[in-house]
Each structure stands twice: as C-alpha cells, then as structure tokens.
Design a protein around this motif. Structure first.
Motif, short mmCIF file in Angstrom:
data_model
loop_
_atom_site.label_atom_id
_atom_site.label_comp_id
_atom_site.label_asym_id
_atom_site.label_seq_id
_atom_site.Cartn_x
_atom_site.Cartn_y
_atom_site.Cartn_z
N LEU A 263 0.84 -1.20 0.00
CA LEU A 263 0.00 0.00 0.00
C LEU A 263 0.87 1.25 0.00
O LEU A 263 1.96 1.26 0.57
N MET A 264 0.38 2.28 -0.66
CA MET A 264 1.01 3.58 -0.57
C MET A 264 0.46 4.30 0.66
O MET A 264 -0.75 4.49 0.77
N THR A 265 1.34 4.68 1.55
CA THR A 265 0.89 5.27 2.82
C THR A 265 1.10 6.78 2.87
O THR A 265 0.67 7.43 3.83
N THR A 266 1.79 7.35 1.87
CA THR A 266 2.04 8.78 1.85
C THR A 266 1.21 9.43 0.76
O THR A 266 0.77 8.78 -0.19
N TRP A 267 1.01 10.74 0.85
CA TRP A 267 0.19 11.43 -0.14
C TRP A 267 0.83 11.39 -1.53
O TRP A 267 0.13 11.26 -2.53
N SER A 268 2.17 11.49 -1.59
CA SER A 268 2.84 11.45 -2.89
C SER A 268 2.72 10.07 -3.52
O SER A 268 2.52 9.94 -4.74
N GLY A 269 2.82 9.02 -2.70
CA GLY A 269 2.66 7.66 -3.23
C GLY A 269 1.25 7.40 -3.71
O GLY A 269 1.04 6.76 -4.75
N ARG A 270 0.27 7.93 -2.99
CA ARG A 270 -1.11 7.73 -3.41
C ARG A 270 -1.43 8.50 -4.69
O ARG A 270 -2.18 8.02 -5.54
N LEU A 271 -0.85 9.69 -4.85
CA LEU A 271 -1.04 10.43 -6.10
C LEU A 271 -0.42 9.67 -7.27
O LEU A 271 -0.97 9.65 -8.37
N LEU A 272 0.73 9.04 -7.04
CA LEU A 272 1.36 8.24 -8.08
C LEU A 272 0.46 7.07 -8.46
O LEU A 272 0.29 6.76 -9.65
N ALA A 273 -0.13 6.41 -7.48
CA ALA A 273 -1.04 5.29 -7.75
C ALA A 273 -2.27 5.76 -8.52
O ALA A 273 -2.73 5.07 -9.44
N VAL A 274 -2.80 6.93 -8.18
CA VAL A 274 -3.95 7.48 -8.91
C VAL A 274 -3.59 7.73 -10.37
O VAL A 274 -4.36 7.40 -11.28
N GLY A 275 -2.40 8.29 -10.62
CA GLY A 275 -1.97 8.52 -11.99
C GLY A 275 -1.85 7.24 -12.78
O GLY A 275 -2.24 7.17 -13.95
N ILE A 276 -1.31 6.19 -12.16
CA ILE A 276 -1.18 4.89 -12.83
C ILE A 276 -2.55 4.36 -13.20
O ILE A 276 -2.77 3.85 -14.31
N MET A 277 -3.50 4.46 -12.27
CA MET A 277 -4.84 3.94 -12.54
C MET A 277 -5.55 4.71 -13.65
O MET A 277 -6.16 4.11 -14.55
N ILE A 278 -5.46 6.02 -13.63
CA ILE A 278 -6.16 6.84 -14.62
C ILE A 278 -5.63 6.57 -16.03
O ILE A 278 -6.38 6.29 -16.97
N VAL A 279 -4.31 6.63 -16.18
CA VAL A 279 -3.72 6.43 -17.50
C VAL A 279 -3.81 4.95 -17.90
O VAL A 279 -4.09 4.63 -19.05
N GLY A 280 -3.57 4.06 -16.95
CA GLY A 280 -3.56 2.63 -17.27
C GLY A 280 -4.90 2.10 -17.72
O GLY A 280 -4.97 1.30 -18.66
N VAL A 281 -5.98 2.54 -17.09
CA VAL A 281 -7.31 2.08 -17.50
C VAL A 281 -7.59 2.48 -18.94
O VAL A 281 -8.13 1.71 -19.74
N GLY A 282 -7.18 3.70 -19.32
CA GLY A 282 -7.36 4.14 -20.70
C GLY A 282 -6.61 3.26 -21.68
O GLY A 282 -7.11 2.92 -22.76
N LEU A 283 -5.38 2.85 -21.31
CA LEU A 283 -4.60 1.98 -22.19
C LEU A 283 -5.23 0.60 -22.31
O LEU A 283 -5.24 -0.01 -23.38
N PHE A 284 -5.77 0.08 -21.20
CA PHE A 284 -6.44 -1.21 -21.25
C PHE A 284 -7.65 -1.16 -22.17
O PHE A 284 -7.90 -2.08 -22.96
N LEU A 285 -8.43 -0.09 -22.09
CA LEU A 285 -9.59 0.05 -22.96
C LEU A 285 -9.17 0.14 -24.42
O LEU A 285 -9.81 -0.43 -25.31
N ARG A 286 -8.09 0.87 -24.68
CA ARG A 286 -7.60 0.99 -26.05
C ARG A 286 -7.16 -0.36 -26.59
O ARG A 286 -7.41 -0.70 -27.75
N LEU A 287 -6.47 -1.14 -25.75
CA LEU A 287 -6.01 -2.46 -26.17
C LEU A 287 -7.20 -3.37 -26.49
O LEU A 287 -7.22 -4.04 -27.53
N ALA A 288 -8.18 -3.39 -25.60
CA ALA A 288 -9.36 -4.23 -25.84
C ALA A 288 -10.10 -3.80 -27.11
O ALA A 288 -10.55 -4.63 -27.90
N ARG A 289 -10.21 -2.50 -27.32
CA ARG A 289 -10.89 -1.98 -28.52
C ARG A 289 -10.14 -2.39 -29.78
O ARG A 289 -10.74 -2.78 -30.79
#
Length: 261
Positions: free
Chosen positions: A193-219
């Motif tokens: 788990l990310m326990t710091t605010w900077s780590g959690r922001l990094l995880a949010v960025g990965i999720m936002i961009v990554g989900v878009g790439l997964f959708l593009r791949l499936a499409r």
C-alpha cells in the motif's frame, strides 16, 4: 561542411530515413538492439553491480550514444529534435547508465524508460507495414500492446525510483512491478500500500492512465481491423478492408489487396 562531411552526412541520413534494403535492414537492426537492451535492463534490474555488469552497461551506453549523436547530426532542426519525447528518454537513460557507478543500482530502473522508443519511428513503421502482412492486419492491436507494456515498464521504474524503500513491502523491482500491475488492473490485494500522499497520487496517476490503455487495447483487439489507405480527397486514413468508397467523402477508393485467401 566539406564535401566529404556532406557525403557522410547524407549516407547516415539515408540509413535512418531512406527506402533502400540496406536502410531497412539497418532500422530492423536498431529495433533488435532496442528489444535486446530492454531485455538486458529487465534481467539485470535487481542484480548487484559487478565489474562485468558495469562493463556491459558501458557497452550498451556506447551504442545508445552513437545512435543519439547520429540522429542529432542528421536532424534538420536540432533544437526541436532535442525536445522530442523519445530523445529526452535517451538522455535520461544515458544519464542513468553513467550515474549507476556513482549512485548505485537504485537508479538503474530508469533505464527501462528506453522501452518508450519501441515501434515509434515513422520510418520503422513504414518498413513494418510494407514487409509484414501480419503487422498490416493487426497494427492497432500490436501498437496498443506495445504501448501497454511500455507503460508498465515505465511506471514500474518510476514507482521503484520514487517510492522504493519508502513504502512498506516496496523494496525490489519485482515488488514495484507487482504493485504496478495490481494497480493497473484495480485488483488491489492490499499487501503493498502507498501510505504517503505522494505515493497515493502516483497510484492514482497509474490507474487513470492505465485504464485508458487497457480500454484501447481491448478496442483494438475486438473491433474489426482497419486498412490504412489515405483517401486522395479528404485524407481519411483508415477504412474497412472491403471498402470501395470513403465513408467520409464518398469518393471511390482503390485499396491495394493481396487477393482472396
């Protein structure tokens, strides 16, 4: 520039941008080196720094430097060339290779950013489309898969560099890769788990961009393949394989085919 320098300059430029078989083989060799260097960086990311590994790093750095300097030399606008993303990536990779003997293997994860160079050269894409029918038929899926893998490697490197050793359970490259993939897939087992605010922001960025790439791949995989053929009237580039008219402007198309299979 002397005539001999001009001749050498033109020869190098034709290797990188020409249409000859020699130029095509040269670009395929560069692609093979890019793949081999990424595999090398992946396989050595968690190894201790030894003289043999340091020597191998310097050999790879020498090839990347030669490629970087050649591309810079033949660029029409060198300042604009230096601002391109993939050129900046090469600079970061070279800096990380040179910094490892001083700063240690912790910075070695940045070398994986070189994956961003894969299949992103206009001239290489032109070669692949011309020489490989499989690539022409499945270009969108192949590029989407490559982009997804590149994103995973790049994010893993950033996670390890920015948060490695600062978050519980996040110590090695494998830990960072595991966290990145579980975050991308929104699995979230909860063991890292990310326990710091900077780590959690990094995880949010990965999720936002990554989900878009997964959708593009499936499409790209599940939607019907498109044929690349530039419409002479409106410039629309992609059409259905059996199209005889452009869907945008209605002009008759003459799409090259290889006959019925």
């Amino acid at each position: 520039m002397s005539s001999s320098d001009r001749s050498l300059h033109d020869s190098v430029r034709l290797l990188y941008e020409g249409r000859s078989k020699r130029a095509t083989r040269f670009r395929y060799a560069l692609l093979a080196f890019d793949v081999a260097s990424i595999v090398f960086f992946l396989s050595t990311a968690t190894l201790p720094l030894t003289p043999a590994l340091l020597l191998a790093d310097m050999a790879v750095a020498a090839v990347i430097s030669a490629d970087f300097l050649c591309r810079l030399w033949i660029a029409e606008n060198r300042w604009r060339h230096l601002r391109q993303l993939y050129v900046l990536v090469d600079i970061v990779v070279l800096a990380s290779l040179l910094a490892v003997p001083v700063l240690g293997q912790g910075w070695a994860a940045l070398r994986l950013l070189r994956a961003l160079r894969l299949v992103h050269s206009y001239h290489l894409l032109r070669d692949l489309r011309r020489d490989w029918r499989f690539f022409r038929l499945h270009e969108d899926a192949i590029l989407a898969t490559a982009n997804l893998l590149v994103f995973i490697f790049a994010m893993t490197a950033l996670v390890l560099l920015l948060r490695g050793g600062r978050e519980p359970g996040l110590e090695t490259y494998v830990d960072a890769l595991y966290f990145t993939v579980t975050t991308l897939t929104t699995t979230g087992y909860g063991d890292i788990l990310m326990t710091t605010w900077s780590g959690r922001l990094l995880a949010v960025g990965i999720m936002i961009v990554g989900v878009g790439l997964f959708l593009r791949l499936a499409r790209a995989i599940f939607m019907p393949s498109k044929v690349r053929h530039k419409c002479p009237e409106c410039g629309l580039l992609k059409h259905d394989p059996d199209a005889i008219h452009c869907k945008h402007c209605g002009i008759e198309l003459k799409i090259e085919t290889e006959g019925a299979q």
